[in-house]
Each structure stands twice: as structure tokens, then as C-alpha cells.
Design a protein around this motif. Structure first.
Motif: not given
Length: 308
Positions: A74, A93-95, A249, A270
Motif C-alpha cells: 500500500g 504502508g499502513d501496517e 489498506h 491501522k
């Protein structure tokens, strides 16, 4: 059924790719430190990110210096890249951005071994690979597969006929099967996600018991693999949930929050990590932590120590 021929094609591709790495050990990159892979064989929404964070804490308590490697799904950065505290989710990326907030070193990259080497160079003596079961190029010492206790393996079919990224027989080759929920079977490790508080996104110093929202309507926003689980957890607290599911995402913008009724907005960590720059006073994130038996962490640490 039109998806069955595509499933057969997908199965052949998965089998061929796995066979390549089994037949050619030189294609597998073995790092100088132990590697623990945490992943799943189904599509997202199993709870592996809270597990990665909990595992990192547990391994640090046992004397290791863990770092987390991720693809960075993402994000725009292809890597390898060692995350800084200010790296935006849109980039990394978000995670990975969320895990970095937990205080552990995180590196991302389409090629996990090169990204993991950045962590080793930074002083990590243990690599935790987020969502790496299918990334065969990265050698590993321990494999942990996370399963959603409610959905488990769905209809048992591979993509696109079902939710499986690999055949169910893959579970026989992992070291630990962790089940998120109350449906752990013999030989599996039970994991629960526990929370109970809400943290204000405009003023992170403010937090309240989640029970304070009981008996009131609230908008619940979730761009995760299984939004229904988040909505159900809020409803279990007595909250009247107006659920707004988004794709996993999802890149949130202000335009996604056109709620004119003044009700509070609740979202997962998240999702919150992508919304903090435009958060409003009545927006709240609902953090959770993974709870597993100490014996599980001890068993993982023992296997890691055997490789060190």
C-alpha cells in the motif's frame, strides 16, 4: 463454476513456485540471525499485525533485539527502506507505520532479505517477518500461521474460488498455528484481541473507557481485512454501530468522513495511522493487543535460541 479453472491455474503456479525453492536451496537467502515468519494462508483479516507486535515485545523481554521486516503493501516506497518515525503510511504502508509506532525497528522492501539486512546492520539479532509465508526467498527458522477463528479456511478453495493463498495442506509444515478467537482446536494456540479504551485522535493525551460510548450511536470505520469483527466488538460494548467498511489498506481522505450528525467516529489503529493529519475532536482510535499463553512465547524463543 467459472472460477474452478482459474483456481487450478493458481494452484499450479503456487506449486511450481514452492517447488523451485525446494529444488534449488541456493535461491533461498539465509540471514546471519534467526528469522521468524508470521503470516496466513488466507486473505487478510486474521490479526497478524497485533500478533507481530506482541511477539516483538515478548522476544525483547527474553533478551532479543527484534526488528520487523515487511513488504510495505500500500506504500509507494519499493525499498529496501529502514523506517523513520515520521515516515508516512502513504510511503511505507499502513501496517509498517503502525508497527513502527510500537517502538521497534521496521524495514520494508519488495525483496525481504535485502530489507532485513538493514535491520541486522542496525543491531537487530532477530528478524520477525510480517506476512512472509509465501515469500520463499527469505529463509526462516520458525513459521507461524494465523487463522481467523470464525472464518477459519472458508470453503477450502484456493483463489479465486475461495480465500486460500495456499492449499490447506500447507498448515502441516508450519511450526505453530495461532487461532484468533475462541475456536482453537487441539494443537493450535488460542489468541484473543483485547482492548477496552478509546484514544482521542485530535488529542492523544485523552483516553476514555470504551464503555462510555455504550447506549449511544457511533460511526465505526474499518479499512481492514475483516471489518465485521471490529463492528461486532463495538456492538458487544453496547454501542449502536453505524458501520462503514472499506477495502483493506484503503487510503483514507477527508471525503470519506462526510458524517453530518455529530456522532463520534471510532476506528482501528491501522486506519487511524492514516487519518491523524485530518482527525477531528470526536474521532477516536480503538487499540487492541494480542494476548497469548506465555508458553507459546517460550516455545518460540527456545527455537530461536537453538538457531542463534
Amino acid at each position: 463454476m467459472w472460477t474452478r479453472p482459474l483456481e487450478a491455474l493458481y494452484r499450479a503456479v503456487v506449486r511450481q513456485r514452492a517447488r523451485r525453492f525446494r529444488r534449488d536451496p541456493s535461491a533461498v537467502v539465509r540471514l546471519s540471525v534467526p528469522v521468524v515468519v508470521v503470516g496466513n494462508i488466507t486473505l487478510g483479516g486474521t490479526g497478524k499485525t497485533p500478533l507481530i507486535v506482541a511477539l516483538a515485545h515478548a522476544m525483547r523481554e527474553r533478551g532479543f533485539r527484534p526488528g520487523i521486516v515487511s513488504r510495505g503493501y500500500g506504500g509507494s516506497e519499493r525499498g529496501p527502506w529502514l523506517l523513520g518515525r515520521e515516515d508516512a503510511p502513504a510511503k511505507v504502508g499502513d501496517e509498517p507505520a503502525l508497527i513502527r509506532q510500537s517502538g521497534f525497528p521496521v524495514a520494508i522492501g519488495r525483496e525481504r532479505p535485502e530489507a532485513a539486512q538493514l535491520l541486522i546492520d542496525a543491531g537487530c539479532d532477530l528478524i520477525l517477518a510480517d506476512d512472509g509465508l509465501q515469500h520463499h526467498r527469505l529463509g526462516r527458522d520458525v513459521e507461524i500461521c494465523v487463522i481467523d477463528g470464525e472464518r477459519r479456511l472458508g470453503n477450502g478453495h484456493l483463489l479465486p474460488a475461495g480465500p486460500l493463498r495456499e492449499p490447506a495442506s500447507r498448515l502441516a509444515r508450519v511450526d505453530f498455528i495461532v487461532v484468533n478467537g475462541d475456536a482453537a482446536q487441539p494443537g493450535e494456540i488460542a489468541m484473543s484481541l483485547q482492548g477496552g479504551i478509546a484514544v482521542n485522535m485530535a488529542d492523544p493525551s485523552r483516553s476514555v473507557p470504551l464503555a462510555e460510548f455504550a447506549g449511544r450511536p457511533a460511526h465505526a470505520v474499518a479499512g481492514i481485512g475483516h471489518p465485521a469483527r471490529f463492528f461486532a466488538s463495538l456492538a458487544a460494548q453496547g454501542i449502536t454501530v453505524d458501520g462503514h467498511p472499506f477495502a483493506d489498506h484503503h487510503a483514507f481522505t477527508r471525503d470519506d468522513f462526510t458524517f453530518a450528525d455529530g456522532c463520534p467516529v471510532l476506528m482501528t489503529d491501522k486506519d487511524a495511522v492514516k487519518c491523524r493529519d485530518f482527525a477531528r475532536e470526536n474521532w477516536w482510535r480503538v487499540p487492541v493487543r494480542a494476548v497469548l499463553p506465555e508458553s507459546f512465547y517460550d516455545a518460540v524463543a527456545a527455537r530461536v535460541a537453538g538457531r542463534s
